[in-house]
Design an enzyme around this catalytic site. Structure first.
Site, mmCIF file in Angstrom:
data_model
loop_
_atom_site.group_PDB
_atom_site.id
_atom_site.type_symbol
_atom_site.label_atom_id
_atom_site.label_comp_id
_atom_site.label_asym_id
_atom_site.label_seq_id
_atom_site.Cartn_x
_atom_site.Cartn_y
_atom_site.Cartn_z
ATOM 1 N N GLY A 1 0.814 -1.201 0.000
ATOM 2 C CA GLY A 1 0.000 0.000 0.000
ATOM 3 C C GLY A 1 0.851 1.255 0.000
ATOM 4 N N CYS A 2 0.215 2.373 -0.339
ATOM 5 C CA CYS A 2 0.950 3.634 -0.437
ATOM 6 C C CYS A 2 1.375 4.147 0.942
ATOM 7 C CB CYS A 2 0.117 4.674 -1.177
ATOM 8 S SG CYS A 2 -1.592 4.803 -0.621
ATOM 9 N N HIS A 3 0.448 4.162 1.909
ATOM 10 C CA HIS A 3 0.843 4.554 3.267
ATOM 11 C C HIS A 3 1.899 3.602 3.807
ATOM 12 C CE1 HIS A 3 -2.000 7.757 4.122
ATOM 13 N NE2 HIS A 3 -3.026 7.013 3.739
#
Length: 350
Positions: free
Chosen positions: A153-155
């Site tokens: 994921g980006c986070h």
């Protein structure tokens, strides 16, 4: 001249799908053979994203219409919870296929953790066991050998990259990590939602998924592995009224006699040879505008006013290094290419 790698993008009508098209059109060793978008099947890519007018791209089709005999690798840019059965069917039809999955469906190795965070049992447990977590800088060799890569994921990418080396070195307390991670609007996807209207989100910011954001499970998994014991960070995501970018402000408690300068030295050593990670001079804060549109990450470390704490800063473009650019980087490794191919673009600034 060697034959190109033939790829398909499932879910090409979303932001990560269109970003894959943008990046792969400039890749010297890739040919896009199929694009899918079930609700928009029959349309051209330019009908959905006008920036692609005048470019020779396949028509959008349904997943069932993709000719897998003409494809070497598939990118899955589909919603969470839908990809497990899709990928299982792809491998049943063509076991030699390579897949890079941009959803969360194969990121978590523990089936119980997946069920806890996503609300249902995993539907492809055998494939989950073989999936490689696709954070290249920390898992490069496993990715090279994989046929299924789970794009992080980006986070998660934004926080795992700076913190895993520090946990491995024993320089920070696993129970003293606080992450506040702010992301642009494109991280919420392209589907029409009332709460994402311009007038709902402009001129302000707010927290969301407080105490329960699903990327927390990825942090738990990778932090536990790095620390060698449970490491439960406090993670709070914020939504920013901008299109792209993630910026994580991370407060850590120092351990093992380490100083903030020691943390900086560890990150500089870890990522000194990495093509897409830059560690800024000690005390300097990165800016999200300096990575926008690129596959690059910028990290910074600054001392806190309390001598037992430090502040770690991390920023990247959520659609590139946080999603599609990282997927292309993973594809390059799986295909045996130089991992930087097709990803040389610098940040768009101003």
């Amino acid at each position: 001249m060697t034959a190109p790698l033939n790829v398909a993008i499932l879910g090409a009508s979303g932001y990560t799908g269109s970003e894959l098209v943008r990046l792969l059109l400039r890749h010297p060793r890739v040919a896009i053979r199929a694009l899918t978008a079930d609700r928009k099947a029959g349309q051209s890519m330019a009908d959905v994203f006008p920036q692609f007018y005048g470019l020779d791209l396949p028509k959008l089709v349904t997943i069932a219409e993709v000719d897998l005999d003409a494809v070497d690798l598939v990118f899955c840019a589909l919603p969470h919870g839908t990809t497990q059965t899709v990928i299982a069917d792809l491998f049943a039809r063509k076991p030699s296929l390579k897949v890079v999955d941009l959803s969360a469906d194969f990121r978590l190795q523990d089936p119980a953790a997946y069920a806890e965070w996503y609300g249902h049992a995993h539907q492809a447990l055998k494939l989950q066991e073989e999936a490689a977590f696709g954070l290249v800088e920390l898992n490069r060799e496993a990715i090279r050998a994989a046929r299924l890569v789970a794009n992080p994921g980006c986070h998660s990418t934004t926080s795992i990259l700076p913190l895993v080396p520090l946990l491995r070195a024993g320089q920070i307390d696993p129970d003293g990590i606080v992450v506040v991670s702010a992301t642009g609007m494109s991280g919420a996807g392209r589907a029409a939602k009332e709460e994402m209207l311009f007038s709902e989100v402009s001129e302000g910011t707010h927290a969301y998924g407080v105490g329960r954001h699903r990327h927390t499970a990825e942090l738990d998994q990778e932090f536990d592995r790095a620390a060698g014991k449970p490491a439960r960070a406090t993670f709070t995501p914020l939504l920013l009224p901008q299109n792209r970018g993630i910026y994580a402000t991370i407060t850590v408690t120092l351990a093992g006699g380490a100083t903030a300068e020691d943390l900086h030295a560890t990150l500089a050593k870890t990522y000194g040879g990495e093509p897409f990670v830059s560690v800024l001079p000690f005390g300097r804060a990165p800016q999200s505008r300096h990575v926008r549109g690129s596959n690059r990450v910028q990290l910074g470390v600054a001392p806190d006013r309390r001598p037992d704490r430090a502040i770690v800063l991390s920023t990247l473009d959520n659609l590139v290094k946080g999603a599609s650019g990282q997927a292309v980087q993973n594809m390059n490794l799986v295909a045996g290419f130089d991992e930087t191919e097709g990803l040389g673009q610098l940040a768009l600034f101003p």
